[in-house]
Design an enzyme around this catalytic site. Structure first.
Site, PDB file in Angstrom:
ATOM      1  N   CYS A 174      69.231 -10.665  -6.712  1.00 38.10           N
ATOM      2  CA  CYS A 174      70.294 -10.354  -5.754  1.00 38.10           C
ATOM      3  C   CYS A 174      69.838  -9.444  -4.621  1.00 38.10           C
ATOM      4  O   CYS A 174      70.647  -9.084  -3.753  1.00 38.10           O
ATOM      5  CB  CYS A 174      71.479  -9.745  -6.496  1.00 38.10           C
ATOM      6  SG  CYS A 174      72.041 -10.779  -7.871  1.00 38.10           S
ATOM      7  N   HIS A 222      76.517  -2.592  -2.158  1.00 41.30           N
ATOM      8  CA  HIS A 222      76.211  -3.752  -2.986  1.00 41.30           C
ATOM      9  C   HIS A 222      77.390  -4.086  -3.884  1.00 41.30           C
ATOM     10  O   HIS A 222      77.646  -5.267  -4.153  1.00 41.30           O
ATOM     11  CB  HIS A 222      74.966  -3.467  -3.835  1.00 41.30           C
ATOM     12  CG  HIS A 222      74.582  -4.597  -4.738  1.00 41.30           C
ATOM     13  ND1 HIS A 222      74.066  -5.782  -4.269  1.00 41.30           N
ATOM     14  CD2 HIS A 222      74.657  -4.730  -6.097  1.00 41.30           C
ATOM     15  CE1 HIS A 222      73.817  -6.594  -5.289  1.00 41.30           C
ATOM     16  NE2 HIS A 222      74.175  -5.986  -6.411  1.00 41.30           N
ATOM     17  N   GLU A 255      76.337   2.968  -8.302  1.00 39.26           N
ATOM     18  CA  GLU A 255      76.132   3.041  -6.855  1.00 39.26           C
ATOM     19  C   GLU A 255      76.997   4.135  -6.237  1.00 39.26           C
ATOM     20  O   GLU A 255      76.541   4.875  -5.358  1.00 39.26           O
ATOM     21  CB  GLU A 255      76.440   1.692  -6.204  1.00 39.26           C
ATOM     22  CG  GLU A 255      76.122   1.681  -4.717  1.00 39.26           C
ATOM     23  CD  GLU A 255      76.325   0.330  -4.063  1.00 39.26           C
ATOM     24  OE1 GLU A 255      75.880   0.161  -2.907  1.00 39.26           O
ATOM     25  OE2 GLU A 255      76.942  -0.562  -4.688  1.00 39.26           O
ATOM     26  N   LYS A 297      82.072  -7.988  -0.822  1.00 42.30           N
ATOM     27  CA  LYS A 297      82.077  -8.923  -1.954  1.00 42.30           C
ATOM     28  C   LYS A 297      83.473  -9.084  -2.540  1.00 42.30           C
ATOM     29  O   LYS A 297      83.723 -10.040  -3.276  1.00 42.30           O
ATOM     30  CB  LYS A 297      81.098  -8.455  -3.034  1.00 42.30           C
ATOM     31  CG  LYS A 297      79.625  -8.591  -2.670  1.00 42.30           C
ATOM     32  CD  LYS A 297      78.743  -8.242  -3.854  1.00 42.30           C
ATOM     33  CE  LYS A 297      77.255  -8.365  -3.519  1.00 42.30           C
ATOM     34  NZ  LYS A 297      76.791  -7.259  -2.651  1.00 42.30           N
ATOM     35  N   HIS A 334      79.893 -12.734  -4.933  1.00 39.86           N
ATOM     36  CA  HIS A 334      78.499 -12.294  -4.906  1.00 39.86           C
ATOM     37  C   HIS A 334      77.580 -13.484  -4.675  1.00 39.86           C
ATOM     38  O   HIS A 334      77.455 -14.361  -5.525  1.00 39.86           O
ATOM     39  CB  HIS A 334      78.171 -11.612  -6.231  1.00 39.86           C
ATOM     40  CG  HIS A 334      76.829 -10.972  -6.288  1.00 39.86           C
ATOM     41  ND1 HIS A 334      76.004 -10.852  -5.185  1.00 39.86           N
ATOM     42  CD2 HIS A 334      76.144 -10.410  -7.336  1.00 39.86           C
ATOM     43  CE1 HIS A 334      74.878 -10.256  -5.548  1.00 39.86           C
ATOM     44  NE2 HIS A 334      74.944  -9.979  -6.834  1.00 39.86           N
ATOM     45  N   PHE A 378      68.683  -8.057 -10.553  1.00 38.00           N
ATOM     46  CA  PHE A 378      68.178  -8.081 -11.920  1.00 38.00           C
ATOM     47  C   PHE A 378      66.689  -7.707 -11.930  1.00 38.00           C
ATOM     48  O   PHE A 378      65.937  -8.067 -11.023  1.00 38.00           O
ATOM     49  CB  PHE A 378      68.344  -9.464 -12.538  1.00 38.00           C
ATOM     50  CG  PHE A 378      69.758  -9.789 -12.970  1.00 38.00           C
ATOM     51  CD1 PHE A 378      70.765  -8.842 -12.911  1.00 38.00           C
ATOM     52  CD2 PHE A 378      70.075 -11.046 -13.435  1.00 38.00           C
ATOM     53  CE1 PHE A 378      72.063  -9.133 -13.316  1.00 38.00           C
ATOM     54  CE2 PHE A 378      71.365 -11.365 -13.850  1.00 38.00           C
ATOM     55  CZ  PHE A 378      72.361 -10.408 -13.792  1.00 38.00           C
TER      56      PHE A 378
END
Length: 412
Positions: free
Chosen positions: A165, A305, A316, A336, A341, A400
């Protein structure tokens, strides 16, 4: 110390669940409209999650010759459309005289799940002779960059990040380095993803990563809401045209923003969860600020994010507070909440959104927050867009494997 070349943005191309084209996407986001709906690309009735952020009404024949479509997975088609939008806006012309000075860095976190699934079914049901000769080149992750390079004759550096991502943000940041060190004068860069497929949705569901709010898809992506239950898979692409400043000026290009900072690092912690204190995220933001020669107080807007996962959003938010403090001078949102996403396309979509925010001096909202998680102590833009003066804006992407990136843009 050698002076690095300055890099500006002269084109933005977006294909997203809320719109096809940059201006349509931007308009819908400012209005707070959701692009998330029940899945139409396949029969999802047996899945626990039956909704996604699909690109609706996409007609690839508008951007690609019909005879070539069978050679390209959907993520490649999105990338070519986004590149066309970006190049058209920038007015960049590629010829035999400058082709070697123009490169492409467009990645994908996965490549083409739908092509892999389709051809695997052919193999099992009809035998190996029925597998398409275009299978490999329609599916592998670097063929978005490859097809863009071929279409436009850009024969400079041609690369594809595949960092989950963070792919889109890494692609833009690494393209920035290519121009700064003098290996190219312009780069077509970004990310693309098309992972709304049976196997992808089943796999993310098996990880318990996806929301299962099937009764209300449009409100399922809810970053920092206390009752969020996972992210929503989206699809689409974001492509930016980066140019060395004097190259853009020499051809009279309209400059949209300057890319002034970029950093990448790793949590070195877990395959799919950040440390609770968000220390890797905090550090990558600090490094991006250092690369730009800025202080935390210099940033007015942050496109986070924040995917709507319980662990990720809070990590975050903690990292933002640790970096910037609990301040009203920094406004934060997660788009998002409306797009879902986009995985490998998320970072470049959100970079394009951040450039639009600086261009118009309006920050998009976060939607679907009914009850704010008490651990989120940042100055969120909720429900409505916010007109505000912005000189610098940051956008974050995490993936990831613990891979992180932050980009910083300056208004022009």
């Amino acid at each position: 110390m050698e002076q690095k070349r300055r890099v500006v943005v002269t084109g933005v191309g977006l294909v997203s669940p809320v719109g096809i084209g940059t201006e349509e996407t931007w308009r819908e986001l400012l209005a707070g409209r959701s692009g998330i709906a029940p899945i139409r690309l396949f029969d999802a009735s047996s899945h626990d999650c039956r909704f996604a952020g699909e690109v609706k009404g996409f007609e690839p024949e508008k951007y690609i010759d019909r005879k070539d479509l069978k050679k390209m997975g959907r993520f490649i088609q999105f990338a070519l459309a986004a590149a066309e939008f970006a190049i058209s806006e920038s007015g960049l012309s590629i010829s035999a005289q400058n082709a070697e000075r123009i490169g492409v860095y467009v990645g994908s976190g996965i490549g083409s799940f739908e092509v892999i699934e389709r051809e695997h079914s052919k193999l099992l049901e009809r035998g190996p002779d029925r597998v398409s000769p275009f299978f490999i080149t329609a599916a592998i992750a670097n063929l978005a960059a490859g097809q863009i390079s071929i279409r436009y004759g850009a024969s400079g550096p041609n690369m594809a990040s595949a960092t989950a991502c963070t792919t889109g943000a890494h692609s833009i940041g690494e393209a920035w380095h290519v121009i700064r060190r003098g290996d190219a004068d312009a780069m077509i860069c970004g990310g693309s993803e098309a992972a709304v497929t049976p196997l992808s949705v089943a796999g993310f569901t098996a990880m318990r990563a996806l929301s299962t709010r099937n009764d209300s898809p449009e409100t399922a992506s809810r970053p920092w809401d206390k009752n969020r239950d996972g992210f929503v898979v989206g699809e689409g692409a974001g492509v930016l045209i980066l140019e060395e400043l004097e190259h853009a000026r020499a051809r009279g290009a309209v400059i949209l923003a300057e890319l002034v900072g970029y950093a990448a690092n790793s949590d070195a912690f877990h395959t799919n969860a950040p440390p609770e204190d968000g220390r890797g995220v905090r550090r990558v933001m600090e490094l991006a600020l250092q690369s730009a020669g800025l202080r935390p107080v210099d940033i007015q807007y942050l496109n986070a994010h924040a995917t709507s996962t319980p662990l990720g959003d809070n990590a975050e938010a903690q990292a933002i507070v640790d970096t910037f403090g609990e301040t009203e001078t920094l406004s934060v949102s997660s788009t998002k909440s409306m797009t879902g996403h986009l995985l490998g396309g998320a970072g470049s979509l959100e970079a394009g959104i951040t450039v639009c925010a600086l261009r118009d001096q309006v920050a998009p909202p976060t939607t679907n927050i009914d009850e704010l998680d008490e651990r989120c102590r940042v100055n969120l833009i909720r429900d409505r867009s916010r007109a505000m003066p912005m000189e610098y804006a940051m956008t974050n992407s995490f993936g990831f494997g613990g891979t992180n990136a932050s980009l910083i843009f300056r208004s022009w």
